[in-house]
Design a protein around this motif. Structure first.
Motif, PDB file in Angstrom:
ATOM      1  N   GLY A 166       0.888  -1.381  -0.065  1.00  0.00           N
ATOM      2  CA  GLY A 166      -0.046   0.006   0.002  1.00  0.00           C
ATOM      3  C   GLY A 166       0.671   1.176   0.079  1.00  0.00           C
ATOM      4  N   LEU A 167       1.978   1.607   0.693  1.00  0.00           N
ATOM      5  CA  LEU A 167       2.429   2.625   0.710  1.00  0.00           C
ATOM      6  C   LEU A 167       3.308   2.758  -0.651  1.00  0.00           C
ATOM      7  CD1 LEU A 167       4.531   2.806   4.069  1.00  0.00           C
ATOM      8  CD2 LEU A 167       2.465   4.035   3.972  1.00  0.00           C
ATOM      9  N   LYS A 168       3.671   1.410  -1.084  1.00  0.00           N
ATOM     10  CA  LYS A 168       4.356   1.718  -2.290  1.00  0.00           C
ATOM     11  C   LYS A 168       3.804   2.667  -4.113  1.00  0.00           C
ATOM     12  CE  LYS A 168       8.229  -1.238  -2.238  1.00  0.00           C
ATOM     13  NZ  LYS A 168       8.035  -1.373  -0.739  1.00  0.00           N
ATOM     14  N   MET A 169       2.024   1.948  -3.428  1.00  0.00           N
ATOM     15  CA  MET A 169       1.161   2.512  -4.189  1.00  0.00           C
ATOM     16  C   MET A 169       1.041   4.765  -3.577  1.00  0.00           C
ATOM     17  SD  MET A 169      -0.278   0.283  -6.126  1.00  0.00           S
ATOM     18  CE  MET A 169      -0.505  -1.074  -6.480  1.00  0.00           C
ATOM     19  N   LYS A 170       1.352   4.648  -2.513  1.00  0.00           N
ATOM     20  CA  LYS A 170       0.893   5.645  -1.809  1.00  0.00           C
ATOM     21  C   LYS A 170       2.059   6.585  -2.406  1.00  0.00           C
ATOM     22  CE  LYS A 170      -1.186   7.963   1.866  1.00  0.00           C
ATOM     23  NZ  LYS A 170      -1.646   7.725   4.005  1.00  0.00           N
ATOM     24  N   VAL A 171       3.248   6.534  -2.420  1.00  0.00           N
ATOM     25  CA  VAL A 171       4.307   7.076  -2.988  1.00  0.00           C
ATOM     26  C   VAL A 171       4.430   7.401  -4.753  1.00  0.00           C
ATOM     27  CG1 VAL A 171       6.115   6.051  -3.793  1.00  0.00           C
ATOM     28  CG2 VAL A 171       6.697   7.356  -1.997  1.00  0.00           C
ATOM     29  N   MET A 172       2.887   6.199  -4.696  1.00  0.00           N
ATOM     30  CA  MET A 172       3.412   6.439  -6.449  1.00  0.00           C
ATOM     31  C   MET A 172       1.964   8.076  -6.600  1.00  0.00           C
ATOM     32  SD  MET A 172       3.849   6.014  -9.608  1.00  0.00           S
ATOM     33  CE  MET A 172       4.738   4.269  -9.672  1.00  0.00           C
ATOM     34  N   ALA A 173       0.968   8.190  -6.153  1.00  0.00           N
ATOM     35  CA  ALA A 173       0.389   8.846  -6.153  1.00  0.00           C
ATOM     36  C   ALA A 173       0.863  10.505  -5.447  1.00  0.00           C
ATOM     37  CB  ALA A 173      -0.688   8.866  -4.998  1.00  0.00           C
ATOM     38  N   GLU A 174       1.884  10.645  -4.565  1.00  0.00           N
ATOM     39  CA  GLU A 174       2.870  11.204  -3.887  1.00  0.00           C
ATOM     40  C   GLU A 174       3.686  11.882  -5.132  1.00  0.00           C
ATOM     41  OE1 GLU A 174       1.859  13.366  -1.858  1.00  0.00           O
ATOM     42  OE2 GLU A 174       0.487  12.144   0.119  1.00  0.00           O
ATOM     43  N   HIS A 175       4.287  10.910  -6.172  1.00  0.00           N
ATOM     44  CA  HIS A 175       4.784  11.655  -6.788  1.00  0.00           C
ATOM     45  C   HIS A 175       3.709  11.599  -8.294  1.00  0.00           C
ATOM     46  CE1 HIS A 175       9.032  11.392  -8.816  1.00  0.00           C
ATOM     47  NE2 HIS A 175       8.295  10.226  -9.693  1.00  0.00           N
TER      48      HIS A 175
END
Length: 335
Positions: free
Chosen positions: A141-150
């Motif tokens: 999940g956090l890897k998905m979330k960092v994708m959105a932030e990026h």
């Protein structure tokens, strides 16, 4: 995949003479992806258009003790219900992606281990694909979330940023040189398992003194129960707001360990941004000041001068949005 029809010409309003200028505008409504977040007791589903906007979003509660088969069936039903409710045609949806907690073999679509969901070695991507008839991607999940932030969030345009998520546990996701850094087995960023006290508490992984045993909701609650009989973490937050000294002390110690984790990961990767997110930040915004003060104390000066500590502004939709963006990036070539 043919990209004809994805760009339309729109008129640009100009004053002056000569031929009217044309502005190219990407058609967001030609294809969609679905992003899903699964956590211990919640399921979030969002439908995202081609330009990265959430068009429809829904939150469902899930039974934390449901079996894997029950979970699959439940997710399938909720996906179909969400598509129906959104009014978007099924044939415009090119696939879905799921962000979930744990050790995820994203290449093979297998959940190797998720303590929160109680799943071990399940071929989740393939099983969900069979039920939904959609291409499925899964990742932590956090890897998905960092994708959105990026892509669209607070670290947009940054080449080096780290998202730290604090809630039921603590973990991080790392963008290096514009790409997600995964490590050898997709476990880069699992800072919850870094040992800070060899004489400390035993963690569920079997090791002693992992930082998660000082930061996770379960650890905070266990410590608070030594002082007071509490039913849930909500009562801890309430006691903190009421300035009960024992709650202030325990959460002060929590902020110390969070600052240590941030300081250590900053020295390792020297990022431009550290993005803090998660339930703890959302529920007790006051803790941010304490974390910042302690980072000031513990962080190495040359790193401190260049890093910017910021807070996620994607709210509870970050994982869903990042998952849908990840689905677009991966699946657009496959269709």
């Amino acid at each position: 995949m043919h990209h004809e029809g994805f760009i339309r010409e729109t008129e640009l309003v100009t004053s002056g003479v000569g031929r009217k200028a044309a502005l190219l505008d990407i058609c967001g409504d030609l294809l969609y992806t679905i992003g899903i977040e699964i956590d211990k007791s919640v399921l979030k589903i969002g439908i995202v258009n081609y330009v990265g906007e959430i068009i429809y979003f829904q939150t469902f509660f899930r039974n934390p003790i449901e079996s894997y088969e029950e979970a699959l069936d439940n997710i399938n039903q909720k996906v179909k219900y969400t598509i129906e409710q959104s009014g978007i045609s099924f044939n415009k949806i090119i696939g879905l992606a799921v962000g979930l907690p744990g050790f995820i073999d994203y290449k093979n679509g297998i959940v190797r281990l998720s303590d929160q969901l109680r799943w071990t070695d399940v071929p989740f991507a393939e099983d969900l694909k069979q039920l939904t008839s959609l291409n499925v991607i899964i990742d932590n999940g956090l890897k998905m979330k960092v994708m959105a932030e990026h892509a669209v969030g607070i670290a947009k345009g940054s080449q080096n940023s780290i998202l730290v998520g604090i809630g039921s546990g603590i973990g991080a996701a790392i963008i290096l040189n514009g790409e997600i850094y995964r490590g050898e087995s997709n476990n880069a960023g699992e800072i919850g398992h870094t040992v800070v006290d060899p004489n400390g508490n035993v963690y569920s992984c079997g090791k002693i003194g992992c930082i998660a045993t000082y930061i996770s909701e379960g650890a905070i609650l266990a410590d608070c129960r030594k002082v007071k009989d509490l039913a849930s973490i909500d009562e801890v937050y309430l006691a903190f707001r009421n300035k009960e000294q024992w709650a202030l002390n325990i959460l002060d110690r929590t902020s110390t360990y969070i600052a240590l984790a941030i300081s250590n990961i900053s020295c390792l990767y020297n990022p431009e941004y550290i993005i803090l997110s998660g339930e703890l930040m959302d529920r007790i915004p006051e803790i941010k000041q304490s974390i910042e003060a302690k980072c000031e104390m513990y962080m190495w000066e040359p790193v401190k001068q260049t890093v910017r500590m910021v807070y996620s502004n994607l709210g509870d939709q970050g994982i869903v949005l990042g998952a849908a963006i990840q689905a677009q990036n991966t699946l657009i070539e496959l269709n």
